[in-house]
Design a protein around this motif. Sequence first.
Motif, PDB file in Angstrom:
ATOM      1  N   GLU A   1       0.832  -1.216   0.000  1.00 17.01           N
ATOM      2  CA  GLU A   1       0.000   0.000   0.000  1.00 17.01           C
ATOM      3  C   GLU A   1       0.860   1.257   0.000  1.00 17.01           C
ATOM      4  OE1 GLU A   1      -2.999   0.246  -0.743  1.00 17.01           O
ATOM      5  OE2 GLU A   1      -3.619  -1.842  -0.554  1.00 17.01           O
ATOM      6  N   ALA A   2       2.000   1.205   0.682  1.00 17.60           N
ATOM      7  CA  ALA A   2       2.899   2.373   0.687  1.00 17.60           C
ATOM      8  C   ALA A   2       3.443   2.612  -0.722  1.00 17.60           C
ATOM      9  CB  ALA A   2       4.030   2.176   1.678  1.00 17.60           C
ATOM     10  N   ILE A   3       3.667   1.537  -1.460  1.00 19.17           N
ATOM     11  CA  ILE A   3       4.167   1.672  -2.834  1.00 19.17           C
ATOM     12  C   ILE A   3       3.088   2.328  -3.705  1.00 19.17           C
ATOM     13  CG2 ILE A   3       4.823   0.357  -4.907  1.00 19.17           C
ATOM     14  CD1 ILE A   3       6.108  -1.692  -2.876  1.00 19.17           C
ATOM     15  N   LYS A   4       1.842   1.904  -3.518  1.00 16.18           N
ATOM     16  CA  LYS A   4       0.747   2.451  -4.332  1.00 16.18           C
ATOM     17  C   LYS A   4       0.399   3.874  -3.941  1.00 16.18           C
ATOM     18  CE  LYS A   4      -1.751  -1.793  -4.494  1.00 16.18           C
ATOM     19  NZ  LYS A   4      -2.903  -2.380  -3.833  1.00 16.18           N
ATOM     20  N   ASN A   5       0.553   4.180  -2.648  1.00 14.17           N
ATOM     21  CA  ASN A   5      -0.112   5.338  -2.075  1.00 14.17           C
ATOM     22  C   ASN A   5       0.823   6.370  -1.436  1.00 14.17           C
ATOM     23  OD1 ASN A   5      -3.041   5.710  -1.709  1.00 14.17           O
ATOM     24  ND2 ASN A   5      -2.418   6.128   0.407  1.00 14.17           N
ATOM     25  N   GLY A   6       2.049   5.965  -1.149  1.00 14.68           N
ATOM     26  CA  GLY A   6       2.987   6.844  -0.436  1.00 14.68           C
ATOM     27  C   GLY A   6       3.037   6.573   1.054  1.00 14.68           C
ATOM     28  N   GLY A   7       1.857   6.354   1.654  1.00 14.27           N
ATOM     29  CA  GLY A   7       1.819   6.097   3.096  1.00 14.27           C
ATOM     30  C   GLY A   7       0.728   5.112   3.459  1.00 14.27           C
ATOM     31  N   ALA A   8       0.981   4.276   4.466  1.00 11.64           N
ATOM     32  CA  ALA A   8      -0.018   3.304   4.920  1.00 11.64           C
ATOM     33  C   ALA A   8       0.209   2.982   6.386  1.00 11.64           C
ATOM     34  CB  ALA A   8       0.084   2.020   4.089  1.00 11.64           C
ATOM     35  N   THR A   9      -0.880   2.730   7.076  1.00  9.93           N
ATOM     36  CA  THR A   9      -0.761   2.345   8.483  1.00  9.93           C
ATOM     37  C   THR A   9      -1.542   1.074   8.766  1.00  9.93           C
ATOM     38  OG1 THR A   9      -1.095   2.988  10.792  1.00  9.93           O
ATOM     39  CG2 THR A   9      -2.761   3.745   9.226  1.00  9.93           C
ATOM     40  N   LEU A  10      -1.059   0.322   9.694  1.00  9.05           N
ATOM     41  CA  LEU A  10      -1.798  -0.833  10.180  1.00  9.05           C
ATOM     42  C   LEU A  10      -2.878  -0.331  11.140  1.00  9.05           C
ATOM     43  CD1 LEU A  10      -1.273  -3.813   9.518  1.00  9.05           C
ATOM     44  CD2 LEU A  10      -0.163  -4.034  11.726  1.00  9.05           C
ATOM     45  N   ALA A  11      -3.992  -1.026  11.177  1.00  9.89           N
ATOM     46  CA  ALA A  11      -5.076  -0.623  12.076  1.00  9.89           C
ATOM     47  C   ALA A  11      -5.921  -1.831  12.443  1.00  9.89           C
ATOM     48  CB  ALA A  11      -5.952   0.422  11.399  1.00  9.89           C
ATOM     49  N   ASN A  12      -6.613  -1.708  13.550  1.00  9.42           N
ATOM     50  CA  ASN A  12      -7.599  -2.721  13.942  1.00  9.42           C
ATOM     51  C   ASN A  12      -8.980  -2.119  13.792  1.00  9.42           C
ATOM     52  OD1 ASN A  12      -5.387  -3.676  16.587  1.00  9.42           O
ATOM     53  ND2 ASN A  12      -5.725  -4.773  14.686  1.00  9.42           N
ATOM     54  N   ARG A  13      -9.945  -2.979  13.517  1.00  8.89           N
ATOM     55  CA  ARG A  13     -11.332  -2.505  13.506  1.00  8.89           C
ATOM     56  C   ARG A  13     -11.762  -2.247  14.948  1.00  8.89           C
ATOM     57  NH1 ARG A  13     -13.358  -2.187   8.630  1.00  8.89           N
ATOM     58  NH2 ARG A  13     -12.446  -3.550   7.066  1.00  8.89           N
ATOM     59  N   VAL A  14     -12.795  -1.441  15.081  1.00 10.10           N
ATOM     60  CA  VAL A  14     -13.299  -1.112  16.417  1.00 10.10           C
ATOM     61  C   VAL A  14     -14.569  -1.928  16.636  1.00 10.10           C
ATOM     62  CG1 VAL A  14     -14.204   0.751  17.855  1.00 10.10           C
ATOM     63  CG2 VAL A  14     -12.295   1.184  16.291  1.00 10.10           C
ATOM     64  N   TYR A  15     -14.562  -2.763  17.660  1.00  9.82           N
ATOM     65  CA  TYR A  15     -15.716  -3.640  17.906  1.00  9.82           C
ATOM     66  C   TYR A  15     -16.567  -3.170  19.074  1.00  9.82           C
ATOM     67  CZ  TYR A  15     -13.470  -6.763  14.573  1.00  9.82           C
ATOM     68  OH  TYR A  15     -12.919  -7.275  13.435  1.00  9.82           O
ATOM     69  N   ASN A  16     -16.008  -2.337  19.931  1.00  8.98           N
ATOM     70  CA  ASN A  16     -16.819  -1.790  21.021  1.00  8.98           C
ATOM     71  C   ASN A  16     -17.675  -0.642  20.501  1.00  8.98           C
ATOM     72  OD1 ASN A  16     -15.669  -3.453  23.002  1.00  8.98           O
ATOM     73  ND2 ASN A  16     -13.938  -2.048  23.235  1.00  8.98           N
ATOM     74  N   THR A  17     -18.764  -0.375  21.208  1.00 11.83           N
ATOM     75  CA  THR A  17     -19.527   0.832  20.901  1.00 11.83           C
ATOM     76  C   THR A  17     -18.705   2.017  21.388  1.00 11.83           C
ATOM     77  OG1 THR A  17     -21.616  -0.324  21.129  1.00 11.83           O
ATOM     78  CG2 THR A  17     -21.670   2.069  21.394  1.00 11.83           C
ATOM     79  N   VAL A  18     -18.532   3.006  20.522  1.00 12.64           N
ATOM     80  CA  VAL A  18     -17.722   4.173  20.894  1.00 12.64           C
ATOM     81  C   VAL A  18     -18.628   5.398  20.960  1.00 12.64           C
ATOM     82  CG1 VAL A  18     -15.732   5.600  20.291  1.00 12.64           C
ATOM     83  CG2 VAL A  18     -15.718   3.172  19.746  1.00 12.64           C
ATOM     84  N   SER A  19     -18.535   6.112  22.058  1.00 10.06           N
ATOM     85  CA  SER A  19     -19.398   7.288  22.212  1.00 10.06           C
ATOM     86  C   SER A  19     -18.585   8.519  22.567  1.00 10.06           C
ATOM     87  CB  SER A  19     -20.421   7.035  23.323  1.00 10.06           C
ATOM     88  OG  SER A  19     -19.792   7.167  24.578  1.00 10.06           O
ATOM     89  N   GLN A  20     -19.167   9.667  22.258  1.00 10.61           N
ATOM     90  CA  GLN A  20     -18.617  10.922  22.783  1.00 10.61           C
ATOM     91  C   GLN A  20     -19.286  11.164  24.123  1.00 10.61           C
ATOM     92  OE1 GLN A  20     -19.605  13.572  19.478  1.00 10.61           O
ATOM     93  NE2 GLN A  20     -17.398  13.834  19.172  1.00 10.61           N
TER      94      GLN A  20
END
Length: 218
Positions: free
Chosen positions: A117-136
Amino acid sequence: MKYDCILLAGGSGERMGLEYNKVLYPVKGKKELFRYSLDFFIKDQECEKIILVSNHTDMEYFWDHILDKKVKIVEGGHTRSDSVRSGLALVDNEYVLIHDSARPMLYKEDIKKLLDEAIKNGGATLANRVYNTVSQVDEKENIKDYLDRDKLASIITPQAFYSPMLKACYAKYRDQSFSDDTHLFRMNGRSVKVVFSDNLSIKATKQSDLKMLEAILK
Ligand code: CTP
Ligand code: MG
């Protein structure tokens, strides 16, 4: 794809509350925490150079305890961004991967996807999906609103960049500090691809993380 790795170990681990830098914590009384990611990158043939960034106090420890020729040890700075900046000065590969050594769990398939992805895009980060309910929450800590989980990513490391672009960002924002490099990259008008991973990654931040890591790591 060949790459250089900046392995960050230059913090002080304040929230961990040890009397020394948390990345030196001996897991199961034996292997220091930083060594899990260090060994991963030493073994990865595509990784040509590891730039381990240390704080001033631990420089001697790393000098004495890391023997592999692929590893260069440099002194970092006050903030994480200062430490990345120090490491970046030694990067000469086209692609650089930046990783927090406080995260000992790494997977080759994730690294491969990130670099693609960095080759295609310049920059990429690893991430996890968020499974908990997130609130403000409001100022009285009552729920104010809910965020749409499908549109959220929990950003982790490693992160991969086309080195000349990242160097240009650091040159432009000389005196500023960022929680991570995707932030800086985006401030410079670049997009960052999110690579979602289902693999478990625990960052040693608090004592409870260490307990969990101690149970999981070999
Ligand atoms: N780091 C670094 N240089 C700094 C600050 C942090 O190289 N000046 C590194 C840490 O060693 C860690 C990673 O960046 O591997 C992520 O930072 P964090 O988890 O916040 O570690 P510390 O800053 O050491 O911990 P704390 O914030 O609790 O003091
Ligand atoms: Mg910190």
